[in-house]
Every structure is written in structure tokens, then in C-alpha cells.
Write a protein that holds these residues in place. Structure first.
Motif, short mmCIF file in Angstrom:
data_model
loop_
_atom_site.label_atom_id
_atom_site.label_comp_id
_atom_site.label_asym_id
_atom_site.label_seq_id
_atom_site.Cartn_x
_atom_site.Cartn_y
_atom_site.Cartn_z
N GLU A 188 27.05 49.13 -19.02
CA GLU A 188 25.74 48.90 -19.61
C GLU A 188 25.58 47.41 -19.88
N PHE A 189 24.41 46.91 -19.58
CA PHE A 189 24.14 45.47 -19.74
C PHE A 189 23.13 45.26 -20.88
N ASP A 190 23.59 45.63 -22.10
CA ASP A 190 22.69 45.51 -23.24
C ASP A 190 22.68 44.09 -23.80
N ASP A 191 23.82 43.39 -23.72
CA ASP A 191 23.89 42.04 -24.29
C ASP A 191 23.15 41.06 -23.40
N ILE A 192 22.49 40.11 -24.00
CA ILE A 192 21.77 39.07 -23.26
C ILE A 192 22.78 38.05 -22.77
N GLU A 193 22.81 37.86 -21.45
CA GLU A 193 23.75 36.93 -20.85
C GLU A 193 23.00 35.83 -20.13
N THR A 194 23.66 34.71 -19.98
CA THR A 194 23.07 33.58 -19.27
C THR A 194 23.58 33.59 -17.84
N PRO A 195 22.68 33.48 -16.82
CA PRO A 195 23.14 33.45 -15.42
C PRO A 195 24.09 32.27 -15.21
N TYR B 45 21.24 39.73 3.74
CA TYR B 45 20.90 40.99 4.38
C TYR B 45 20.31 41.94 3.33
N THR B 46 19.63 42.94 3.82
CA THR B 46 19.11 43.99 2.95
C THR B 46 20.23 44.97 2.61
N PHE B 47 20.32 45.36 1.34
CA PHE B 47 21.37 46.29 0.90
C PHE B 47 20.71 47.40 0.09
N GLU B 48 21.04 48.64 0.44
CA GLU B 48 20.52 49.81 -0.28
C GLU B 48 21.57 50.25 -1.30
N GLY B 49 21.27 50.07 -2.57
CA GLY B 49 22.21 50.47 -3.62
C GLY B 49 22.03 51.92 -3.98
N ASN B 50 22.79 52.79 -3.33
CA ASN B 50 22.65 54.22 -3.55
C ASN B 50 23.61 54.77 -4.60
N SER B 51 24.75 54.11 -4.79
CA SER B 51 25.73 54.61 -5.76
C SER B 51 25.44 54.07 -7.15
N GLU B 52 26.00 54.73 -8.15
CA GLU B 52 25.75 54.37 -9.53
C GLU B 52 26.28 52.97 -9.83
N GLY B 53 25.49 52.16 -10.50
CA GLY B 53 25.90 50.81 -10.88
C GLY B 53 25.45 49.75 -9.90
N THR B 54 25.03 50.16 -8.69
CA THR B 54 24.58 49.19 -7.68
C THR B 54 23.05 49.11 -7.70
N ILE B 55 22.55 48.04 -7.12
CA ILE B 55 21.09 47.87 -7.01
C ILE B 55 20.76 47.51 -5.56
N SER B 56 19.53 47.70 -5.19
CA SER B 56 19.07 47.38 -3.84
C SER B 56 18.48 45.98 -3.82
N ILE B 57 18.75 45.26 -2.73
CA ILE B 57 18.19 43.92 -2.55
C ILE B 57 17.61 43.83 -1.15
N THR B 58 16.70 42.87 -0.96
CA THR B 58 16.08 42.67 0.34
C THR B 58 16.45 41.29 0.88
N GLU B 59 16.44 41.18 2.18
CA GLU B 59 16.82 39.94 2.84
C GLU B 59 15.90 38.78 2.38
N GLY B 60 16.51 37.64 2.00
CA GLY B 60 15.76 36.47 1.57
C GLY B 60 15.43 36.44 0.09
N GLU B 61 15.80 37.48 -0.66
CA GLU B 61 15.47 37.56 -2.08
C GLU B 61 16.38 36.60 -2.88
N LEU B 62 15.80 35.89 -3.87
CA LEU B 62 16.55 34.98 -4.74
C LEU B 62 17.05 35.75 -5.95
N LEU B 63 18.37 35.65 -6.21
CA LEU B 63 19.00 36.43 -7.27
C LEU B 63 19.75 35.52 -8.23
N SER B 64 19.90 35.98 -9.47
CA SER B 64 20.69 35.25 -10.47
C SER B 64 22.05 35.90 -10.58
N ILE B 65 23.12 35.08 -10.55
CA ILE B 65 24.48 35.59 -10.62
C ILE B 65 24.86 35.77 -12.09
N MET B 66 25.20 36.99 -12.47
CA MET B 66 25.59 37.28 -13.84
C MET B 66 27.11 37.38 -13.98
#
Length: 503
Positions: free
Chosen positions: A437-444, A452-473
Motif C-alpha cells: 500500500e502506498f499511503d505515505d506521501i513520497e518524493t519521486p 513499450y506499452t505494458f499491460e499490468g494484469n497482476s496485482e500490484g502492477t500498473i499499465s503504461i503506454t509507449e512514450g508516457e512520462l513517469l515518476s520513479i518512486m
């Protein structure tokens, strides 16, 4: 110009020409039949070819997850559809050309036979009339000769001095009778001649031209229908060309779907073990001589390091129900997959149980629809099945928890599991649970861009699309996963190899 006016005397030529036209129709039907046999044979060979190269079995299904394998399977599917279109061409040619032209050919043969029979009948009638005319003419000639002979005999008798008056009267009466008969024959001959000329005029100017024109019309209709058959030969194939083009386009599209990078990443995800690389070999100094054995040395014998070769042949361990024979990473994936399958079966069994309970309630309210007690065996069996599935689910979930929770001790295991002489940092934990659980506020701690596009089907994963800008936690801790934050606020794990760090 028509056959009746210009070919009135060419019966034999017309007979041969019309027969030649019917023979051509028959030849064309045979030609189309042989063409359809070729199409059917071609389609059958294509289907056999696709069946031969279509993958089957669990191993093949695993390979089909790779884009280059999946594209080849799509090509085989499109080729199978293409074979279906070739079969459709053959079927339409049989029904649209061969069957229809064969039926039409029989009608033409019957019509031609009727017309030629009418010609022969008219010719026979004219010939019979001519024979009757000749017979009447001969009789007239004979009677006229007899009349002249009788007249001459009467004159001779009258001039004979020795002839009696009775002989003269008798000769004159015979001559008169013969002359009267000759005149009647002459009248019959004249009437028959007039009749024959009328029939002959009708035969050559009306009857035969009409029949020959009907034969001409029949032949022209045959040519038009044959021309339609020629066009059908092309149109039948043109009608399926759009679908054939789609099949060919599908093959090209399948070729364009291959993604070498994605296949490489998938291969890594399927087979990475999660083991640490072996540590450096320690230097063992034998130059100091052999020291006396002490209690410490006897309690701690020298460490023996096994030979680790990255490409050495690994002995396959017997499969275990909890997948403990697999490397940690693969074990977690297999356990998670098994849990997902059990959840699906459990949901299906639960839906079946609910349906049976509803049906039982309906039967209780409306006894005429059925006996509620008849559903009890099915309800009991379904309940037992649900209980069994829940037991299996709890078992596999405990094994998955053990695989994830026991990673701290598993980090001391190297690639060769039968040796334990290589030390590792026991405090390092390279596997992270996906259900944090990510309840605490964290700084990237950084930024990255999805490659590449990734389909997050399993628990804890998320889906992303090609070219999307993400913050590393959270950075990759060695297990190939990293925690990121999307612009939408969604947070979870993704494969580290699917992104590129942004400076």
C-alpha cells in the motif's frame, strides 16, 4: 440477312454448324469442371499445409506469446481463410456455370432436334407430293397414248371397206372412251401439278426459312449464354478478390506486428531466475604452511566453492506441486498463474451455485415447473467443488506468501542450488511484494519514459503506454521491477526494461 433467306439450300451446313456450337458448350463445361478440381486440390493442399505448421500443445502456446511466433500463426490463419476462398470459387463455378450450362445444353439439344425433325418432315411431305405428281403424269401420258391409238384404230376401221357398220361404231365408241379417260387424267395431272407447285413454293419460301431462322435464333441464344458463362468465369473470382486481398493484407499486417525488442523483454520475463551472480572467488594462501588444527578450524572447515559455468547443462529437477523446483522468480509467476486459474474456476463454480439456488427458489414458488429436491445433488456437488477450490486457493496462496516472504534467505542461493559455499548479503531483499500500500506521501527520485506499452494484469502492477512520462518512486532492487507514479496518480510496479531513464 438471315439463315432462312440466304442459306435456304444449306441444310447440311446448318446441321453441322449447330452441332459444333453444342459441342463447344459441352467442352467449356468440362473445362470449368477441371478448373474447379484444380481449385479444390489447391485449397486442400493449402489447408493441409496450414494444419501441418499450426502450433499445438502447451510449449507451442508458450512460444506463441512472442510476436514473431504469433505473427506466423496469424499468417497461417489468413492462409487458411485464403484456402476457403479458393474453395468458394470452385463451388460457385460448379453451381453457377457447370450446373446451369449443363441444364441449358440439354434444352438446346432438344430444341435443335425438334427443328431438324420439322425440316425432315417438311421435306418428306414435299417428296411424297412430288411422287404423286409423277404418278399422275405417267398415268396421263399412258392414257393419252392409248386414246391416240384408239382414235387411229377407229379411223382405220372406218376406211376399211370390208368392215361392217357395227365394227365402225364399236371402234369410234372405244376411241371416244379412251379420249375421255385421257382428258380426266390430264385434268388430274394439271391439278396435282398446281398443288405441288404451291407446296413447293410454301416449302422453300415459308416453311424452311422459318425453321432455319428458328435454328439461327437458337444458335444466337446459345452464343449469348456461352458469353455469359465466359464472363462468369472471371466474375466469380472477382467477387472474392476483396476477401482474398484482405487475407493478403492480413499476412502483411502480421509481418508488421513483430517486435524484436518486445520479444526479447518477454523472453527475459519468462526465464529470469532471480538468483544473484556468484561472488568473487576468495584467495586461499597455501604458502603459510599447514597450521595445527584448532577448535575453530574443526568447527569451520574451509569453504569449497563449486564450479559455476553460465552455459553448463543444468540437470532438470523433478516437478513439484508448489513449483519449488523452479527459480524464485519463475516460481512466483507460476504460483500466481495457478492462483488466477483457480480464482476463475471458483468464480465459475460460484456462478453455477447461485444459478442453482435461484432455480430451486423458482421451483419452490412454482412446483408445477419442477421438483426442488431434484436439484439437491447438483447443489451438493457444486458446494463440494467450491470447497475443494477454496482449499487449493488457500494452499497456493500460502506457497506464494512463502515464496515472497522467504526471499531474504533465498538470496544466499546461487545458480547451482546443490552448493551453498558462496556467501551473500543476508540483509539484501531483491524481491518486493506487489500488494504494498502506498499511503505515505513520497518524493519521486527520478523521471523515466516508457519505451513499450505494458499491460499490468497482476496485482500490484500498473499499465503504461509507449512514450508516457513517469515518476520513479522506487528503483529496481535487482528483480527487474521498479515502482513508478503516473500523471493520473496511479502507482505500481512495471518492468525496468520497459522504460528509459530521463536525465
Amino acid at each position: 440477312m438471315d439463315w432462312g433467306s440466304d442459306l435456304w439450300d444449306q441444310y447440311d451446313v446448318i446441321d453441322k454448324h449447330t452441332q459444333s456450337g453444342l459441342d463447344l458448350v459441352e467442352r467449356y463445361i468440362k473445362f470449368v469442371k477441371e478448373r474447379t478440381e484444380i481449385e479444390q486440390s489447391y485449397a486442400k493442399q493449402l489447408r493441409s499445409l496450414t494444419k501441418k505448421y499450426t502450433k499445438r500443445g502447451s510449449k507451442d502456446e508458450q512460444d506463441c506469446k512472442f510476436s514473431n511466433h504469433a505473427s506466423f500463426q496469424e499468417i497461417l490463419n489468413e492462409l487458411n481463410d485464403y484456402a476457403g476462398q479458393r474453395e468458394l470459387i470452385a463451388e460457385n463455378m460448379i453451381t453457377g456455370i457447370c450446373v446451369e450450362l449443363t441444364k441449358y445444353l440439354q434444352e438446346l439439344k432438344q430444341e435443335r432436334k425438334t427443328h431438324l425433325s420439322d425440316v425432315k418432315k417438311a421435306q418428306q411431305n414435299l417428296e411424297a407430293s412430288f411422287k404423286h405428281l409423277e404418278s399422275t403424269k405417267k398415268r396421263f401420258a399412258k392414257e393419252w397414248a392409248e386414246a391416240e391409238k384408239a382414235t387411229q384404230q377407229a379411223e382405220k376401221t372406218e376406211n376399211d371397206l370390208n368392215a361392217t357398220r357395227l365394227d365402225v361404231e364399236k371402234a369410234k365408241h372405244n376411241a371416244h372412251a379412251r379420249t375421255h379417260t385421257a382428258e380426266e387424267c390430264r385434268s388430274d395431272y394439271a391439278a396435282q401439278l398446281q398443288k405441288y407447285n404451291k407446296e413447293q413454293n410454301f416449302f422453300y419460301y415459308t416453311e424452311i426459312p422459318q425453321i432455319f431462322n428458328q435454328l439461327q435464333d437458337m444458335d444466337e441464344r446459345r452464343i449469348r449464354r456461352l458469353a455469359e458463362g465466359y464472363c462468369q468465369f472471371s466474375d466469380i473470382e472477382k467477387n472474392v478478390l476483396p476477401i482474398i486481398s484482405k487475407c493478403l493484407e492480413g499476412i502483411s499486417t502480421a509481418g508488421g506486428k513483430t517486435n524484436e525488442k518486445q520479444d526479447s523483454m518477454l523472453f527475459i520475463e519468462q526465464h529470469k531466475s532471480g538468483f544473484e551472480r556468484p561472488s568473487d572467488v576468495e584467495f586461499e594462501d597455501y604458502s603459510q604452511g599447514i597450521k595445527p588444527a584448532t577448535s575453530d578450524s574443526s568447527l569451520n572447515p574451509p569453504k569449497v566453492r563449486a564450479k559455476l559455468w553460465p552455459f553448463s547443462k543444468k540437470h532438470k529437477l523433478p516437478a513439484a506441486e508448489d513449483f519449488s523446483h523452479l527459480p524464485p522468480e519463475q516460481r512466483k509467476k507460476r504460483l500466481q498463474g495457478k492462483i488466477d486459474d483457480i480464482n476463475k474456476d471458483l468464480q465459475k463454480a460460484q456462478d453455477q451455485s447461485d444459478a442453482l439456488e435461484k432455480m430451486k427458489g423458482v421451483y419452490e414458488q412454482n412446483p408445477q415447473m419442477g421438483d426442488p429436491s431434484s436439484l439437491e445433488p447438483q447443489i451438493t456437488e457444486t458446494a463440494q467443488n467450491i470447497g475443494r477450490l477454496r482449499g487449493e486457493l488457500a494452499k497456493y496462496e500460502s506457497w506464494l506468501s512463502e515464496a515472497i516472504g522467504g526471499e531474504e534467505s533465498s538470496n544466499t542461493i546461487n545458480n547451482n542450488t546443490q552448493h551453498s559455499g558462496v556467501a551473500a548479503d543476508p540483509t539484501q531483499n531483491i524481491y518486493t511484494e506487489f500488494d504494498d500500500e502506498f499511503d505515505d506521501i513520497e518524493t519521486p527520485i527520478g523521471q523515466c519514459t516508457a519505451l513499450y506499452t505494458f499491460e499490468g494484469n497482476s496485482e500490484g502492477t500498473i499499465s503504461i503506454t509507449e512514450g508516457e512520462l513517469l515518476s520513479i518512486m522506487e528503483e529496481d532492487k535487482g528483480d527487474g521491477w521498479m515502482r513508478v507514479l503516473r500523471a493520473s496518480g496511479e502507482e505500481g510496479y512495471i518492468p525496468s526494461s520497459y522504460v528509459k531513464l530521463t536525465p
